[in-house]
Design an enzyme around this catalytic site. Structure first.
Site, PDB file in Angstrom:
ATOM      1  N   CYS A  56      -2.070 -39.322  -3.423  1.00 21.32           N
ATOM      2  CA  CYS A  56      -2.463 -40.677  -3.848  1.00 21.32           C
ATOM      3  C   CYS A  56      -3.296 -41.351  -2.751  1.00 21.32           C
ATOM      4  O   CYS A  56      -2.802 -41.532  -1.627  1.00 21.32           O
ATOM      5  CB  CYS A  56      -1.213 -41.495  -4.149  1.00 21.32           C
ATOM      6  N   CYS A  90      -1.528 -44.391  -1.178  1.00 19.63           N
ATOM      7  CA  CYS A  90      -0.495 -44.022  -0.206  1.00 19.63           C
ATOM      8  C   CYS A  90      -1.149 -43.616   1.115  1.00 19.63           C
ATOM      9  O   CYS A  90      -0.687 -43.991   2.196  1.00 19.63           O
ATOM     10  CB  CYS A  90       0.348 -42.876  -0.743  1.00 19.63           C
TER      11      CYS A  90
END
Length: 458
Positions: A378, A381
């Site tokens: 991600c 993230c």
């Protein structure tokens, strides 16, 4: 219905001396079409076939004025081009060179897709070639007022008429009456985008042999990292119908977003005023918001969904399937298969499924725990990794444990049901004397904001 007015740019015979040298540099072999040729090209421009197949696409007078389709041998020559080889040939070319090649090859049968964001750069590049060009845009009916005002400024600045495409009124009516105005917050944005964007785009492209987009590789590392400069469109059909009938050009695929903005400032072109309010990627008003420092530009789109869902369907053929497949998976869903793990630090405890289940069961913990639910693939993230690790190092020895739990793959249903996961990353605080974890509610992921959250609940 889309306007039948031709979108034609005029420009002096000699190209401007483009100040943004690396972005807008024009090689010696790229020339400006003679004035006579430009005039012939201008008369040949035709409107998009914006109507449904059963209806007349344009008024009778406009249809009578429109020229016949390109001769068969010209269409056959375009179909015979090896576009993979052409993409390799253009790999080191500037966006201006790529734009010039696209307009030269397809003339009136190619158009620029304009979204009202920074892809105004495409229009500026087209103007700099000195060739006639066309611009179309999808009016979903849910755009910001600032975006509509921007459309008007662009038309006046370039002396063009944008060819607007609209969703089918009966389809919008059915969707809204059945599911309400904001159903996408509950069941995802794909259905609304399909009605308001994808289907109108499909109708627009049916009247073209090629189109030009503002896709960039750095816009969404998880889905757009493999965009070619030119390709046979993998998703949509063009004028002749069938696979391979539409060519897609992505002139700024290799350009960083910051360099696009350098170009826009250098050329002093109009930009959407939403950019000054923190918007980077701009779409429909209910589905777009500003991003904060440290957030990726696409995080402002459909923020309630996972990172890998942040595509509306217009460019689904360019989604990097390998990057998507890399998101899971080890045998237990918590390994690092496909993507290197993140939040790697001695100050960050890596929790297993059993470990976080124990945290959930405990009603009186010896110390509070801060846990990030993440997926290593991600980009959002990844963007907060540095601040989270720094926070963990600051809290070392303070009585607060800092941890991570990989919550994608097989662990995702558990995380959604038990850990309040809606999108990545999700940050939870397990207080020392409260059973239920508390979800961090803010999008601010800098060290000071996270620390304030922890300290307020210790």
């Amino acid at each position: 219905m889309a306007s039948a007015t031709t979108s034609i740019s005029s420009h002096p015979a000699a190209l401007r001396d483009v100040k943004a040298a690396r972005i807008g540099a024009l090689r010696q072999q790229v020339g400006v079409a003679p004035a006579a040729a430009r005039g012939q090209r201008a008369r040949a421009v035709r409107p998009l076939r914006a109507a449904e197949p059963a209806r007349q696409p344009v008024a009778a007078s406009a249809a009578a004025a429109a020229p016949a389709a390109p001769v068969a041998d010209e269409a056959a020559a375009l179909a015979a081009v090896d576009y993979e080889a052409l993409a390799r040939e253009l790999e080191g070319a500037s966006p201006l060179e790529i734009m010039d090649r696209a307009l030269a090859m397809f003339g009136s049968e190619i158009a620029i897709a304009f979204s009202g964001a920074e892809d105004v750069a495409l229009i500026e590049y087209a103007k700099l070639t000195g060739r006639p060009f066309r611009v179309f845009s999808l009016d979903t009916g849910r755009l910001n007022p600032e975006t509509y005002q921007f459309f008007d400024k662009v038309e006046k600045h370039y002396g063009i008429r944008i060819e607007y495409m609209f969703p089918d009124a009966s389809e919008v009516q059915e969707l809204v009456r059945t599911k309400g105005l904001f159903s996408f917050y509950e069941d995802g944005h794909q259905e609304c985008c399909r009605v308001r964007k994808v289907r109108p785009l499909r109708r627009a492209l049916k009247g073209l042999r090629a189109w030009i987009t503002g896709q960039r590789k750095d816009q969404s590392p998880g889905t757009r990292a493999s965009i070619p400069l030119v390709q046979v469109d993998p998703s949509f059909e063009g004028l002749d119908g069938g696979a391979g009938s539409l060519i897609k050009w992505n002139p700024v695929a290799n350009v960083d977003g910051k360099d696009i903005w350098t170009f826009l400032r250098t050329m002093d072109v109009p930009v959407n005023t939403l950019h000054a309010q923190g918007y980077v990627s701009i779409g429909c008003e209910p589905c777009t918001r500003p991003v904060l420092p440290g957030q990726h530009e696409r995080e402002g789109r459909w923020w309630w969904e996972d990172a890998k869902a942040k595509e509306c369907g217009l460019h689904k053929g360019n989604i990097d399937k390998d990057a998507q497949a890399a998101a899971p998976r080890s045998a237990n869903g918590n390994g690092s298969a496909g993507a290197p793990d993140i939040f790697e630090s001695p100050a960050v405890v890596s929790l297993t499924r059993a470990g976080i289940e124990n945290l959930l069961r405990l009603e009186n913990r010896a110390e509070p725990w801060l846990v990030v639910l993440y997926a290593p693939w991600c980009p959002f993230c990844q963007a907060m990794e540095a601040s989270y690790v720094e926070l963990a190092e600051k809290l070392a020895g303070s009585g607060v444990k800092v941890a991570k739990f990989r919550a994608d793959g097989e662990q995702k249903p558990f995380a959604q049901a038990e850990l309040q996961l809606q999108s990545f990353p999700t940050v939870l605080l397990f207080p020392s004397r409260t059973a239920r974890p508390i979800k961090y509610p803010s999008e601010k992921r800098d060290v000071d904001s996270l620390l304030a959250f922890v300290n307020s609940l210790r």
